[in-house]
Write an enzyme that holds these catalytic residues in place. Structure first.
Site, PDB file in Angstrom:
ATOM      1  N   GLY A  15      31.538 -65.461  -7.065  1.00  0.00           N
ATOM      2  CA  GLY A  15      30.208 -66.019  -6.805  1.00  0.00           C
ATOM      3  C   GLY A  15      29.354 -66.063  -8.058  1.00  0.00           C
ATOM      4  O   GLY A  15      29.195 -65.068  -8.754  1.00  0.00           O
ATOM      5  N   GLY A  17      26.072 -66.980  -8.011  1.00  0.00           N
ATOM      6  CA  GLY A  17      24.652 -66.989  -7.643  1.00  0.00           C
ATOM      7  C   GLY A  17      23.921 -65.976  -8.515  1.00  0.00           C
ATOM      8  O   GLY A  17      24.425 -65.533  -9.551  1.00  0.00           O
ATOM      9  N   PHE A  18      22.731 -65.578  -8.083  1.00  0.00           N
ATOM     10  CA  PHE A  18      21.953 -64.641  -8.892  1.00  0.00           C
ATOM     11  C   PHE A  18      22.757 -63.361  -9.181  1.00  0.00           C
ATOM     12  O   PHE A  18      22.796 -62.882 -10.310  1.00  0.00           O
ATOM     13  CB  PHE A  18      20.668 -64.245  -8.166  1.00  0.00           C
ATOM     14  CG  PHE A  18      19.587 -65.271  -8.266  1.00  0.00           C
ATOM     15  CD1 PHE A  18      19.079 -65.654  -9.493  1.00  0.00           C
ATOM     16  CD2 PHE A  18      19.061 -65.851  -7.125  1.00  0.00           C
ATOM     17  CE1 PHE A  18      18.062 -66.590  -9.586  1.00  0.00           C
ATOM     18  CE2 PHE A  18      18.040 -66.790  -7.204  1.00  0.00           C
ATOM     19  CZ  PHE A  18      17.553 -67.156  -8.432  1.00  0.00           C
ATOM     20  N   VAL A  83      37.495 -68.749  -2.894  1.00  0.00           N
ATOM     21  CA  VAL A  83      38.132 -67.456  -2.593  1.00  0.00           C
ATOM     22  C   VAL A  83      38.349 -67.406  -1.085  1.00  0.00           C
ATOM     23  O   VAL A  83      37.430 -67.660  -0.297  1.00  0.00           O
ATOM     24  CB  VAL A  83      37.230 -66.295  -3.056  1.00  0.00           C
ATOM     25  CG1 VAL A  83      37.772 -64.961  -2.561  1.00  0.00           C
ATOM     26  CG2 VAL A  83      37.123 -66.303  -4.569  1.00  0.00           C
ATOM     27  N   GLU A 174       7.328 -72.926   3.284  1.00  0.00           N
ATOM     28  CA  GLU A 174       7.274 -73.802   2.098  1.00  0.00           C
ATOM     29  C   GLU A 174       7.625 -75.246   2.466  1.00  0.00           C
ATOM     30  O   GLU A 174       6.970 -76.197   2.025  1.00  0.00           O
ATOM     31  CB  GLU A 174       8.205 -73.256   1.008  1.00  0.00           C
ATOM     32  CG  GLU A 174       7.671 -71.929   0.495  1.00  0.00           C
ATOM     33  CD  GLU A 174       8.431 -71.318  -0.683  1.00  0.00           C
ATOM     34  OE1 GLU A 174       7.815 -70.564  -1.435  1.00  0.00           O
ATOM     35  OE2 GLU A 174       9.630 -71.581  -0.842  1.00  0.00           O
ATOM     36  N   ASP A 303      23.074 -60.814  -1.596  1.00  0.00           N
ATOM     37  CA  ASP A 303      22.794 -61.015  -0.166  1.00  0.00           C
ATOM     38  C   ASP A 303      23.902 -60.484   0.737  1.00  0.00           C
ATOM     39  O   ASP A 303      23.693 -60.331   1.938  1.00  0.00           O
ATOM     40  CB  ASP A 303      22.606 -62.517   0.124  1.00  0.00           C
ATOM     41  CG  ASP A 303      21.229 -63.001  -0.279  1.00  0.00           C
ATOM     42  OD1 ASP A 303      20.442 -62.199  -0.823  1.00  0.00           O
ATOM     43  OD2 ASP A 303      20.937 -64.193  -0.050  1.00  0.00           O
TER      44      ASP A 303
HETATM   45  C1  LIG Z   1      15.697 -71.832   0.364  1.00  0.00           C
HETATM   46  C2  LIG Z   1      15.672 -70.449  -0.236  1.00  0.00           C
HETATM   47  C3  LIG Z   1      14.534 -70.007  -0.891  1.00  0.00           C
HETATM   48  C4  LIG Z   1      14.509 -68.730  -1.450  1.00  0.00           C
HETATM   49  N1  LIG Z   1      13.370 -68.328  -2.099  1.00  0.00           N
HETATM   50  C5  LIG Z   1      13.363 -67.132  -2.722  1.00  0.00           C
HETATM   51  C6  LIG Z   1      12.234 -66.720  -3.484  1.00  0.00           C
HETATM   52  O1  LIG Z   1      11.222 -67.438  -3.556  1.00  0.00           O
HETATM   53  N2  LIG Z   1      12.293 -65.528  -4.123  1.00  0.00           N
HETATM   54  C7  LIG Z   1      13.403 -64.731  -4.041  1.00  0.00           C
HETATM   55  O2  LIG Z   1      13.416 -63.645  -4.659  1.00  0.00           O
HETATM   56  N3  LIG Z   1      14.473 -65.082  -3.322  1.00  0.00           N
HETATM   57  C8  LIG Z   1      14.492 -66.257  -2.672  1.00  0.00           C
HETATM   58  N4  LIG Z   1      15.583 -66.630  -1.946  1.00  0.00           N
HETATM   59  C9  LIG Z   1      16.703 -65.689  -1.786  1.00  0.00           C
HETATM   60  C10 LIG Z   1      17.622 -65.695  -3.005  1.00  0.00           C
HETATM   61  O3  LIG Z   1      17.874 -67.001  -3.437  1.00  0.00           O
HETATM   62  C11 LIG Z   1      18.891 -64.960  -2.630  1.00  0.00           C
HETATM   63  O4  LIG Z   1      18.559 -63.647  -2.280  1.00  0.00           O
HETATM   64  C12 LIG Z   1      19.873 -64.952  -3.794  1.00  0.00           C
HETATM   65  O5  LIG Z   1      20.250 -66.258  -4.131  1.00  0.00           O
HETATM   66  C13 LIG Z   1      21.108 -64.139  -3.438  1.00  0.00           C
HETATM   67  O6  LIG Z   1      21.977 -64.194  -4.514  1.00  0.00           O
HETATM   68  P1  LIG Z   1      23.543 -64.001  -4.309  1.00  0.00           P
HETATM   69  O7  LIG Z   1      24.133 -64.074  -5.663  1.00  0.00           O
HETATM   70  O8  LIG Z   1      23.795 -62.813  -3.469  1.00  0.00           O
HETATM   71  O9  LIG Z   1      24.007 -65.245  -3.428  1.00  0.00           O
HETATM   72  P2  LIG Z   1      23.938 -66.795  -3.748  1.00  0.00           P
HETATM   73  O10 LIG Z   1      22.856 -67.100  -4.716  1.00  0.00           O
HETATM   74  O11 LIG Z   1      23.917 -67.463  -2.435  1.00  0.00           O
HETATM   75  O12 LIG Z   1      25.309 -67.119  -4.485  1.00  0.00           O
HETATM   76  C14 LIG Z   1      26.546 -67.040  -3.844  1.00  0.00           C
HETATM   77  C15 LIG Z   1      27.560 -67.799  -4.669  1.00  0.00           C
HETATM   78  O13 LIG Z   1      28.850 -67.554  -4.148  1.00  0.00           O
HETATM   79  C16 LIG Z   1      29.581 -68.758  -4.075  1.00  0.00           C
HETATM   80  N5  LIG Z   1      30.566 -68.614  -2.991  1.00  0.00           N
HETATM   81  C17 LIG Z   1      30.319 -68.339  -1.695  1.00  0.00           C
HETATM   82  N6  LIG Z   1      31.466 -68.232  -1.011  1.00  0.00           N
HETATM   83  C18 LIG Z   1      32.475 -68.471  -1.895  1.00  0.00           C
HETATM   84  C19 LIG Z   1      33.885 -68.527  -1.788  1.00  0.00           C
HETATM   85  N7  LIG Z   1      34.514 -68.300  -0.627  1.00  0.00           N
HETATM   86  N8  LIG Z   1      34.613 -68.817  -2.885  1.00  0.00           N
HETATM   87  C20 LIG Z   1      33.986 -69.053  -4.074  1.00  0.00           C
HETATM   88  N9  LIG Z   1      32.646 -69.001  -4.229  1.00  0.00           N
HETATM   89  C21 LIG Z   1      31.898 -68.714  -3.156  1.00  0.00           C
HETATM   90  C22 LIG Z   1      28.515 -69.806  -3.764  1.00  0.00           C
HETATM   91  O14 LIG Z   1      28.956 -71.092  -4.150  1.00  0.00           O
HETATM   92  C23 LIG Z   1      27.356 -69.309  -4.611  1.00  0.00           C
HETATM   93  O15 LIG Z   1      27.361 -69.832  -5.915  1.00  0.00           O
HETATM   94  C24 LIG Z   1      15.637 -67.890  -1.357  1.00  0.00           C
HETATM   95  C25 LIG Z   1      16.784 -68.340  -0.704  1.00  0.00           C
HETATM   96  C26 LIG Z   1      16.805 -69.611  -0.156  1.00  0.00           C
HETATM   97  C27 LIG Z   1      18.054 -70.100   0.532  1.00  0.00           C
END
Ligand SMILES: Cc1cc2nc3c(=O)[nH]c(=O)nc-3n(C[C@H](O)[C@H](O)[C@H](O)COP(=O)(O)OP(=O)(O)OC[C@H]3O[C@@H](n4cnc5c(N)ncnc54)[C@H](O)[C@@H]3O)c2cc1C
Length: 435
Positions: A15, A17-18, A83, A174, A303
């Site tokens: 992943g 993401g953040f 994955v 929003e 998350d």
């Molecule tokens: C619309 C929206 C607005 C938000 N606004 C805010 C805000 O204002 N402030 C704030 O602090 N937070 C905000 N959040 C929450 C924040 O974005 C999340 O908490 C954060 O993105 C979590 O990060 P993460 O890396 O856990 O997951 P994610 O950012 O969701 O990243 C997960 C990654 O894993 C990859 N992935 C998933 N499954 C697979 C797989 N099977 N194989 C390969 N890759 C995979 C995905 O493609 C993705 O790139 C918001 C969320 C959303 C949806």
């Protein structure tokens, strides 16, 4: 486990993401080899997705190719792959094509919306999590205006134009605020057969107030600000069914021109495949050092993780928490290799914010509650600062300035084929009858 014997350890990060991206960045050019696997080739800045969904920004302005972000990390490979599971005993990640061995594994695959057992609603009420979702919602909203214009052009009557946003959390607030702003101001002089100011934006929330994670005073302020924009805020009002072109509220069906889902959390299904304890949303319970209990070489972050931090605070599903977890997981791996003790995760709450249309927002920073224009300026500064890459920051600032001073929004493009004719004509008829 350490790097004794000069063997470089392999860290697989699932992943980008953040959480995963900041873990990989923290391991850049260190003594380990890193493989970052994501099914998308880009990192998405989710907090600004609603701006893509409403046409304020373009997709490329809030996303960056993972390869570009990590180009200077010479010890890091980026793989564009899905994955599909894990074999923890053999220490391999299973991919849609092949498998990937690891010494350390960081799982950060995020979460999606939950439809509370009604996955069939997703087709009629998309959630907002990815760039594709945002582009889909943008097409649905813009197409709703187009269909209404076309119907009014033919019949001379103003059709009903209801936009339903389900879920009064930050994303719902929003989206609803921005939709009202667009209907009331941005496009009002562009459609000549309909009066877009008569469009209804309805925000449904099952609980008795919106923005439950904020103190009641800020919820009340957000409600007031939304209502000033013309949003109808319906608290204590669960939506009980969703179909194409309509939703059920209590026993009544209401026609909708576009429905957007902004509630419920379901962690990535990869969480349950790790075999540990999970909560109802599928989040994985992790140890204080963010590892999977009984598997010190596996970390679950962002998350997907469920934990109270070392100070007893429940860690929220927010970008800031995900970034901090990414850094802690990476530093714990390096601690292992350097023979140091691991650290327990402590969440540093830097505040939370939500915008409401063009000039308004709410912010909670420590004990300080801020509402209105100042909160909105703060929100803008923080979000521009957090965007990945200098070019994105400049481009977003330029776009916002343009929108602010001209009241024009450039990204209102329908790019999904067939979207204008997607909704059956009966939905419009039903809408007129209901009126
Ligand atoms: C619309 C929206 C607005 C938000 N606004 C805010 C805000 O204002 N402030 C704030 O602090 N937070 C905000 N959040 C929450 C924040 O974005 C999340 O908490 C954060 O993105 C979590 O990060 P993460 O890396 O856990 O997951 P994610 O950012 O969701 O990243 C997960 C990654 O894993 C990859 N992935 C998933 N499954 C697979 C797989 N099977 N194989 C390969 N890759 C995979 C995905 O493609 C993705 O790139 C918001 C969320 C959303 C949806």
């Amino acid at each position: 486990m350490n790097n004794a014997g000069g063997v470089r350890r392999k860290v697989v990060v699932v992943g980008g993401g953040f959480a995963g991206l900041y873990a990989a960045k923290s391991l850049a050019n260190t003594e380990v080899d890193v493989v970052l696997v994501d099914r998308k080739n880009h990192h998405t800045f989710q907090p600004l997705l609603y701006q893509v969904a409403t046409g304020v920004l373009g997709p490329h302005q809030i996303a960056a190719p993972l390869r570009a972000v990590l180009r200077k990390a010479r010890n890091t490979h980026v793989l564009l792959q899905e994955v599909t599971g894990f074999d923890l005993d053999r220490r391999v990640v299973l991919l849609s094509e092949g498998e990937l061995p690891y010494d350390y594994l960081i799982v950060a695959a995020g979460a999606r919306h939950s439809y509370f057992g009604h996955d069939e609603w997703a087709a009629h009420a998309p959630g907002l999590k990815t760039l594709e979702d945002a582009v889909d919602i943008r097409a649905r909203v813009l197409s709703a205006f187009e269909r209404a214009e076309q119907a009014a052009f033919v019949s001379g009557e103003q059709p009903i134009l209801n936009f339903a946003v389900i879920g009064g959390g930050p994303t719902g607030v929003e989206l609803a605020g921005m939709l009202a702003d667009i209907a009331r101001r941005v496009v009002a002089d562009e459609y000549h057969s309909i009066d877009t100011r008569k469009a209804r934006v309805l925000l449904f929330e099952a609980a008795d107030r919106i923005l439950l994670v904020y103190p009641p005073e800020l919820s009340a302020s957000a409600r007031r600000q939304l209502e000033e924009l013309g949003v109808e805020v319906l608290t204590g009002t669960p939506v009980t069914a969703v179909e194409e072109g309509r939703i059920r509220v209590g026993e009544e069906w209401m026609p909708t021109a576009a429905t957007i889902w902004a509630t419920g959390v379901a962690a990535s299904p990869l969480g349950r495949m790790l075999g540990g304890e999970t909560d109802r949303a599928g989040r994985v319970a992790v140890a204080p050092d963010l590892s999977l209990p009984g598997r010190p070489e596996v970390f679950v972050i962002g998350d997907m993780a469920s934990l109270k931090d070392a100070e007893g605070k429940v860690v929220p599903g927010l970008g800031a928490a995900a970034i901090q977890m990414g850094r802690t997981a990476a530093s714990n791996i390096l601690h292992d290799l350097q023979g140091n003790a691991r650290t327990s995760f402590v969440y540093r709450d830097k505040g939370t914010m939500a915008t409401i249309g063009k000039h308004r927002a709410i912010a909670l920073i420590g004990k300080h509650q801020i509402s209105g224009f100042i909160a909105w300026v703060l929100w803008g500064i923080v979000h521009v600062f957090l965007l990945i890459g200098f070019r994105s920051r400049l481009a977003v600032m330029r776009e916002w300035m343009w929108a602010y001073f001209t009241e024009r929004i450039n990204g209102r493009l329908i790019t999904t084929p067939g979207e204008v004719s997607r909704q059956p004509a009966q939905a419009n008829h039903a809408a007129r009858e209901k009126r």
